[in-house]
Design an enzyme around this catalytic site. Structure first.
Site, PDB file in Angstrom:
ATOM      1  N   ASP A  13       0.822  -1.169   0.097  1.00 11.18           N
ATOM      2  CA  ASP A  13      -0.104  -0.004  -0.077  1.00 11.18           C
ATOM      3  C   ASP A  13       0.822   1.455   0.121  1.00 11.18           C
ATOM      4  O   ASP A  13       0.311   2.334   0.842  1.00 11.18           O
ATOM      5  CB  ASP A  13      -0.876  -0.153   1.221  1.00 11.18           C
ATOM      6  CG  ASP A  13      -1.906  -1.354   1.224  1.00 11.18           C
ATOM      7  OD1 ASP A  13      -2.332  -1.619   0.288  1.00 11.18           O
ATOM      8  OD2 ASP A  13      -2.100  -1.751   2.350  1.00 11.18           O
ATOM      9  N   GLU A  14       1.932   1.111  -0.778  1.00 17.54           N
ATOM     10  CA  GLU A  14       2.956   2.322  -0.481  1.00 17.54           C
ATOM     11  C   GLU A  14       2.401   3.403  -1.849  1.00 17.54           C
ATOM     12  O   GLU A  14       2.956   4.511  -1.885  1.00 17.54           O
ATOM     13  CB  GLU A  14       4.311   1.973  -1.073  1.00 17.54           C
ATOM     14  CG  GLU A  14       4.942   1.145   0.201  1.00 17.54           C
ATOM     15  CD  GLU A  14       4.781  -0.442  -0.272  1.00 17.54           C
ATOM     16  OE1 GLU A  14       3.963  -0.625  -1.076  1.00 17.54           O
ATOM     17  OE2 GLU A  14       5.439  -0.996   0.527  1.00 17.54           O
ATOM     18  N   LYS A  16       1.694   2.106  -5.149  1.00 15.04           N
ATOM     19  CA  LYS A  16       2.622   1.365  -6.140  1.00 15.04           C
ATOM     20  C   LYS A  16       1.803   1.881  -7.406  1.00 15.04           C
ATOM     21  O   LYS A  16       2.180   2.113  -8.713  1.00 15.04           O
ATOM     22  CB  LYS A  16       2.854  -0.062  -6.181  1.00 15.04           C
ATOM     23  CG  LYS A  16       3.947  -0.347  -5.166  1.00 15.04           C
ATOM     24  CD  LYS A  16       4.369  -1.981  -5.159  1.00 15.04           C
ATOM     25  CE  LYS A  16       2.943  -2.597  -4.653  1.00 15.04           C
ATOM     26  NZ  LYS A  16       2.721  -2.282  -3.336  1.00 15.04           N
ATOM     27  N   GLY A  17       0.450   1.548  -7.296  1.00 10.32           N
ATOM     28  CA  GLY A  17      -0.536   1.747  -8.446  1.00 10.32           C
ATOM     29  C   GLY A  17      -0.258   3.156  -9.230  1.00 10.32           C
ATOM     30  O   GLY A  17      -0.317   2.874 -10.523  1.00 10.32           O
ATOM     31  N   ASN A  38      -4.753 -10.557  -3.724  1.00  7.45           N
ATOM     32  CA  ASN A  38      -4.835  -9.951  -2.646  1.00  7.45           C
ATOM     33  C   ASN A  38      -4.275  -8.416  -2.745  1.00  7.45           C
ATOM     34  O   ASN A  38      -4.207  -7.464  -1.910  1.00  7.45           O
ATOM     35  CB  ASN A  38      -3.634 -10.607  -1.497  1.00  7.45           C
ATOM     36  CG  ASN A  38      -2.465 -11.152  -2.253  1.00  7.45           C
ATOM     37  OD1 ASN A  38      -2.329 -10.905  -3.397  1.00  7.45           O
ATOM     38  ND2 ASN A  38      -1.459 -11.516  -1.332  1.00  7.45           N
ATOM     39  N   GLY A  40      -4.399  -4.701  -4.812  1.00  7.03           N
ATOM     40  CA  GLY A  40      -5.548  -4.031  -5.471  1.00  7.03           C
ATOM     41  C   GLY A  40      -5.291  -2.576  -5.472  1.00  7.03           C
ATOM     42  O   GLY A  40      -4.753  -1.981  -4.640  1.00  7.03           O
ATOM     43  N   HIS A  41      -5.415  -1.986  -6.567  1.00 13.00           N
ATOM     44  CA  HIS A  41      -5.445  -0.567  -6.590  1.00 13.00           C
ATOM     45  C   HIS A  41      -6.231   0.087  -7.456  1.00 13.00           C
ATOM     46  O   HIS A  41      -6.613  -0.421  -8.330  1.00 13.00           O
ATOM     47  CB  HIS A  41      -3.760  -0.120  -6.920  1.00 13.00           C
ATOM     48  CG  HIS A  41      -3.315  -0.457  -8.224  1.00 13.00           C
ATOM     49  ND1 HIS A  41      -2.576  -1.537  -8.470  1.00 13.00           N
ATOM     50  CD2 HIS A  41      -3.554  -0.044  -9.366  1.00 13.00           C
ATOM     51  CE1 HIS A  41      -2.228  -1.738  -9.797  1.00 13.00           C
ATOM     52  NE2 HIS A  41      -2.849  -0.787 -10.454  1.00 13.00           N
ATOM     53  N   GLN A 226       2.474  -6.136  -2.998  1.00 13.12           N
ATOM     54  CA  GLN A 226       2.588  -6.201  -1.550  1.00 13.12           C
ATOM     55  C   GLN A 226       3.807  -5.202  -1.413  1.00 13.12           C
ATOM     56  O   GLN A 226       4.299  -4.317  -2.268  1.00 13.12           O
ATOM     57  CB  GLN A 226       2.847  -7.335  -0.883  1.00 13.12           C
ATOM     58  CG  GLN A 226       1.078  -8.216  -1.091  1.00 13.12           C
ATOM     59  CD  GLN A 226       0.850  -8.814  -2.145  1.00 13.12           C
ATOM     60  OE1 GLN A 226       1.684  -9.476  -2.953  1.00 13.12           O
ATOM     61  NE2 GLN A 226      -0.297  -8.681  -2.546  1.00 13.12           N
ATOM     62  N   GLY A 304     -10.935  -3.104   2.249  1.00 13.73           N
ATOM     63  CA  GLY A 304     -11.481  -2.036   2.934  1.00 13.73           C
ATOM     64  C   GLY A 304     -11.263  -2.028   4.356  1.00 13.73           C
ATOM     65  O   GLY A 304     -11.587  -0.947   5.123  1.00 13.73           O
ATOM     66  N   ARG A 305     -10.152  -2.698   4.817  1.00 16.80           N
ATOM     67  CA  ARG A 305      -9.757  -2.688   6.367  1.00 16.80           C
ATOM     68  C   ARG A 305      -9.023  -1.305   6.556  1.00 16.80           C
ATOM     69  O   ARG A 305      -8.313  -0.785   5.803  1.00 16.80           O
ATOM     70  CB  ARG A 305      -8.827  -3.456   6.676  1.00 16.80           C
ATOM     71  CG  ARG A 305      -9.444  -5.110   6.876  1.00 16.80           C
ATOM     72  CD  ARG A 305      -8.697  -6.055   7.207  1.00 16.80           C
ATOM     73  NE  ARG A 305      -7.843  -6.384   6.149  1.00 16.80           N
ATOM     74  CZ  ARG A 305      -6.716  -7.492   6.444  1.00 16.80           C
ATOM     75  NH1 ARG A 305      -6.590  -8.016   7.177  1.00 16.80           N
ATOM     76  NH2 ARG A 305      -5.912  -7.721   5.239  1.00 16.80           N
ATOM     77  N   SER A 415       5.500  12.053  -5.196  1.00 13.36           N
ATOM     78  CA  SER A 415       4.351  12.292  -5.236  1.00 13.36           C
ATOM     79  C   SER A 415       3.450  13.084  -4.378  1.00 13.36           C
ATOM     80  O   SER A 415       3.880  13.056  -3.131  1.00 13.36           O
ATOM     81  CB  SER A 415       3.621  10.646  -5.399  1.00 13.36           C
ATOM     82  OG  SER A 415       2.272  10.938  -5.496  1.00 13.36           O
ATOM     83  N   GLY A 417       0.279  13.894  -4.409  1.00 17.10           N
ATOM     84  CA  GLY A 417      -1.257  14.133  -4.523  1.00 17.10           C
ATOM     85  C   GLY A 417      -1.814  12.841  -5.066  1.00 17.10           C
ATOM     86  O   GLY A 417      -0.815  12.246  -5.934  1.00 17.10           O
TER      87      GLY A 417
HETATM   88  P1  IMP Z   1      -2.467 -12.769   2.397  1.00 20.92           P
HETATM   89  O1  IMP Z   1      -1.510 -12.419   1.177  1.00 20.92           O
HETATM   90  O2  IMP Z   1      -3.955 -12.670   2.114  1.00 20.92           O
HETATM   91  O3  IMP Z   1      -1.995 -14.180   2.713  1.00 20.92           O
HETATM   92  O4  IMP Z   1      -2.373 -11.901   3.594  1.00 20.92           O
HETATM   93  C1  IMP Z   1      -1.045 -12.148   4.536  1.00 20.92           C
HETATM   94  C2  IMP Z   1      -0.438 -10.713   5.034  1.00 20.92           C
HETATM   95  O5  IMP Z   1      -0.279  -9.752   3.994  1.00 20.92           O
HETATM   96  C3  IMP Z   1      -1.785  -9.953   5.773  1.00 20.92           C
HETATM   97  O6  IMP Z   1      -1.142  -9.015   6.640  1.00 20.92           O
HETATM   98  C4  IMP Z   1      -2.335  -8.825   4.582  1.00 20.92           C
HETATM   99  O7  IMP Z   1      -3.008  -7.763   5.075  1.00 20.92           O
HETATM  100  C5  IMP Z   1      -1.070  -8.508   3.944  1.00 20.92           C
HETATM  101  N1  IMP Z   1      -1.146  -8.156   2.547  1.00 20.92           N
HETATM  102  C6  IMP Z   1      -1.580  -9.196   1.218  1.00 20.92           C
HETATM  103  N2  IMP Z   1      -1.757  -8.343   0.170  1.00 20.92           N
HETATM  104  C7  IMP Z   1      -1.356  -7.202   0.644  1.00 20.92           C
HETATM  105  C8  IMP Z   1      -1.498  -5.896  -0.055  1.00 20.92           C
HETATM  106  O8  IMP Z   1      -1.576  -5.854  -1.203  1.00 20.92           O
HETATM  107  N3  IMP Z   1      -1.150  -4.618   0.513  1.00 20.92           N
HETATM  108  C9  IMP Z   1      -0.994  -4.596   1.818  1.00 20.92           C
HETATM  109  N4  IMP Z   1      -0.920  -5.823   2.887  1.00 20.92           N
HETATM  110  C10 IMP Z   1      -1.283  -6.902   2.175  1.00 20.92           C
END
Ligand code: IMP
Length: 434
Positions: A13-14, A16-17, A38, A40-41, A226, A304-305, A415, A417
């Site tokens: 979530d830095e 990257k997108g 896992n 998403g952007h 990630q 959405g967390r 970046s 904005g």
């Molecule tokens: P998993 O990849 O769903 O197995 O999750 C393992 C850990 O990686 C959890 O703490 C997730 O919140 C984190 N995680 C997985 N994908 C992302 C991502 O794209 N951004 C941030 N954290 C991620």
């Protein structure tokens, strides 16, 4: 001709997108090499919102070739939804524009169910906070040599054989260990065959095509997902994802030779966030943490967390520089720090009287470290309208110079904005000398 890898330097979530989108303009091919949905952007282009979980966002450009490498794991239902959504928005995803490695593994229904069941069974303090997308169980099967590859969809009897063996084992686990309902082999086979029919025209040899592209002098962008601290080997294990997120995996995850990589851009958020559980030395549990969360809109794009927030961690940054061989930094979300009276950056950790300059590999130690900070004056002015580095407030420039100095890597992108234009491209990595 250049090959550039983009990686996250923190816990994902830095931003990257946005940087991928920016550099895509200069690339001919864009390829993902690890992870699955896992990641998403969200991108907003001409007022239309696009959310990407698997397909590289380069698909928004008609003249780019997008690829999904063998290191990626694919939930076929999610991929087909993404393709359908793009088509609805007037962007048909044809096999001429998207190539999927035949060696990429499939995330099956049982992987998702096992992911959720395993996470639910973990006791407090042991939960990983996975995204529940079946990532861990799918990579387990890949390494355990029982996984189903997308190329298997072309061979019905092989597929049925592999599925039968898997279903027997997974149903045993689901029913006997987790008390869940068993899955139906027939239903699953029908689903997978139907997915196969829709996906086979996209399937091919990514490694071969990348080689051809490279030899033809094309620019290739490798899009990581990630972040470094979520790497299965180098991250804060076990609170990590199940793939190698570091730049080296751009080669393994696509079939590309390491000597052909020209630059590695590390995306570094100007502060730190983390979703899910696990150590986070610079986490803030105070008003400042809340301010960063709100101002930065720090919610996970996939689940959405709410993201946990904290100051920039220079130890984590230096780990990332070393582990990825980063040649340039893209510093993101600098604007979120505007209005902070002072800004802290962690420069080392203290643990039982010792000073540490790298994240300890023991999870107990990583959880116990105390961050040591240096403090920098903040700036008041909003900076999203700034288009030249020199026009940033002096304190913002000093902060960036300090990050460069501390990491030994220059900032090539800043970046300020969320919009495409709110970016200072100080040096184009595709034009960098090796
Ligand atoms: P998993 O990849 O769903 O197995 O999750 C393992 C850990 O990686 C959890 O703490 C997730 O919140 C984190 N995680 C997985 N994908 C992302 C991502 O794209 N951004 C941030 N954290 C991620």
């Amino acid at each position: 001709m250049s090959s550039v890898v983009i990686v996250g330097t923190q816990w994902g979530d830095e931003g990257k997108g946005k940087i991928v989108d920016l550099l895509t303009k200069h690339a001919d091919c864009i390829v993902r090499f690890q992870g699955g949905n896992n990641a998403g952007h969200t991108l907003v282009v001409d007022g239309q919102q696009f959310i990407f979980h698997i397909i590289p966002s380069g698909i928004l450009y008609e003249d780019k070739r997008c690829m999904i490498g063998n290191g990626v794991i694919i939930d076929p239902a999610v991929l087909l939804d993404e393709i359908a959504e793009l088509k609805d928005k007037g962007l048909p995803v044809t096999p001429q524009r998207l190539l999927i490695s035949e060696n990429a593994h499939l995330i099956m229904e049982y992987h998702k169910q096992l992911d959720l069941a395993q996470e639910a069974a973990r006791s407090k303090g042991k939960k990983i906070g996975t995204t529940g997308r079946g990532i861990g169980p799918c990579y387990v099967d890949k390494v355990g040599r029982v996984g189903i590859k997308i190329g298997d969809l072309l061979d019905k009897s092989l597929l049925a054989d592999k599925l039968q063996a898997n279903i027997d084992e997974k149903n045993f686990l689901l029913t006997k260990k987790f008390g869940a309902e068993p899955l139906s082999f027939d239903l699953l086979l029908d689903h997978v065959l139907a997915y196969g029919e829709q996906l086979t025209s996209y399937v091919g040899n990514v490694s071969l095509e990348l080689d051809t592209a490279r030899k033809a002098g094309k620019h290739i962008l490798f899009e990581g997902a990630q972040g470094t601290q979520l790497d299965i080997d180098h991250g804060t294990y076990p609170f990590v994802t199940s793939s190698n997120t570091v730049a080296g995996n751009a080669c393994n995850g696509t079939g590309f030779g390491p000597v052909h990589i020209d630059a590695v851009i590390g995306i570094l958020k100007a502060y730190t966030t983390r979703v899910g559980e696990g150590p986070f030395p610079t986490e803030l549990h105070d008003q400042t943490g809340e301010e960063l969360q709100k101002k930065g809109g720090e919610f996970g794009a996939t689940t959405g967390r709410k993201r946990r927030c904290g100051w920039l961690d220079g130890v984590v940054a230096n780990d990332a520089v070393r582990l990825n061989g980063i040649t340039g930094l893209a510093i993101t979300k600098l604007d979120v720090l505007s209005g902070q009276k002072s800004i802290k950056m962690c420069t080392s950790y203290k643990l039982n009287g010792s000073t540490l300059h790298a994240m300890p590999s023991s999870i107990d130690k990583a959880t116990g470290v105390q961050p040591l900070y240096e403090e920098h004056p903040g700036w008041d002015a909003e900076i999203d309208g700034v288009r030249e580095f020199d026009n940033l407030p002096a304190q913002a420039k000093d902060y960036i110079r300090r990050i460069e100095d501390f990491t030994g890597v220059e900032a090539t992108i800043v970046s300020v904005g969320p919009d495409r234009e709110e970016t200072l491209l100080l040096k184009n990595p595709f034009e960098a000398e090796k």
